[in-house]
Structure formats: structure tokens, C-alpha cells
Design a protein around this motif. Structure first.
Motif, PDB file in Angstrom:
ATOM      1  N   LYS A  27       0.759  -1.115   0.010  1.00  0.00           N
ATOM      2  CA  LYS A  27      -0.113  -0.082   0.025  1.00  0.00           C
ATOM      3  C   LYS A  27       0.988   1.152  -0.087  1.00  0.00           C
ATOM      4  CE  LYS A  27      -4.065   1.654   0.730  1.00  0.00           C
ATOM      5  NZ  LYS A  27      -5.102   1.642  -0.349  1.00  0.00           N
ATOM      6  N   HIS A  80       1.250   5.649  -0.482  1.00  0.00           N
ATOM      7  CA  HIS A  80       0.710   7.077  -0.887  1.00  0.00           C
ATOM      8  C   HIS A  80       1.264   7.607  -2.054  1.00  0.00           C
ATOM      9  CE1 HIS A  80       0.833  11.356  -0.343  1.00  0.00           C
ATOM     10  NE2 HIS A  80      -0.244  11.078   0.091  1.00  0.00           N
ATOM     11  N   THR A 129       2.159  10.329  -4.272  1.00  0.00           N
ATOM     12  CA  THR A 129       2.575  11.740  -4.569  1.00  0.00           C
ATOM     13  C   THR A 129       1.943  12.622  -5.425  1.00  0.00           C
ATOM     14  OG1 THR A 129       4.398  11.627  -5.537  1.00  0.00           O
ATOM     15  CG2 THR A 129       4.760  11.553  -3.407  1.00  0.00           C
ATOM     16  N   GLU A 156       5.923   5.871  -0.124  1.00  0.00           N
ATOM     17  CA  GLU A 156       5.106   6.995  -1.023  1.00  0.00           C
ATOM     18  C   GLU A 156       5.698   6.725  -2.340  1.00  0.00           C
ATOM     19  OE1 GLU A 156       4.754  11.142   1.006  1.00  0.00           O
ATOM     20  OE2 GLU A 156       6.915  10.775   0.620  1.00  0.00           O
TER      21      GLU A 156
END
Length: 93
Positions: free
Chosen positions: A2, A4, A6, A79
């Protein structure tokens, strides 16, 4: 995995026509190599392609097949930094 996404990665995904589904397949079936610079590169080497082909339905694999040169750069804190398509062999230091 998983991650994030940007803002830069979002823009690159849009510019390079990388869908969320393609990214999810890459992160699920791709091979992660750490490059020693605080990031990891996720790509589809031959071994990962074989796993992908065995797990997916034929039609799903065929639709993804032309995107098997996709790669993602992910930071160590998960990220997504950028995505792109390999045009030549990737060498890691």
C-alpha cells in the motif's frame, strides 16, 4: 504493498497513461529492488511476468501485456514518487 501517491507521481501517471489498476498489479506482482539511495524500484522482471500470467485470467493478462515495461519508484516510507516505462535495461548501483 500500500503506497501513498505523491502529487508528482499522480501527474506522471496521467502523463504516461498509467491507470490505478496497472499500478496495483505492478505493486502486487512486481519485484522490488532497493537501489541504496533511499528508494526502491518496482518492475516486472521475467520471473514476475510468469507469476502474473499464472494468476490472471488470460484476457486480463493480454490487456496488461503491453505495459510490462512499467516501473515505479517508491520511497522507503511507502510513498510513490514516480512511474515510467523502461526503454532500456535498468542498472542499480
Amino acid at each position: 504493498m500500500k503506497v501513498h501517491v505523491t502529487q508528482h507521481a499522480e501527474v506522471r501517471m496521467q502523463q504516461r497513461a498509467v491507470t490505478v489498476d496497472m499500478l496495483e498489479r505492478l505493486l502486487e506482482f512486481g519485484h522490488t529492488r532497493f537501489n541504496g539511495r533511499g528508494t526502491a524500484i518496482v518492475s516486472f522482471p521475467k520471473k514476475s511476468v510468469k507469476k502474473l500470467k499464472a494468476k490472471l485470467k488470460h484476457q486480463d493478462y493480454v490487456s496488461l501485456e503491453k505495459h510490462l515495461n512499467l516501473y515505479a519508484v517508491v520511497s522507503l516510507d511507502d510513498e510513490l514518487l514516480t512511474v515510467g516505462y523502461r526503454t532500456r535495461h535498468m542498472r542499480l548501483h
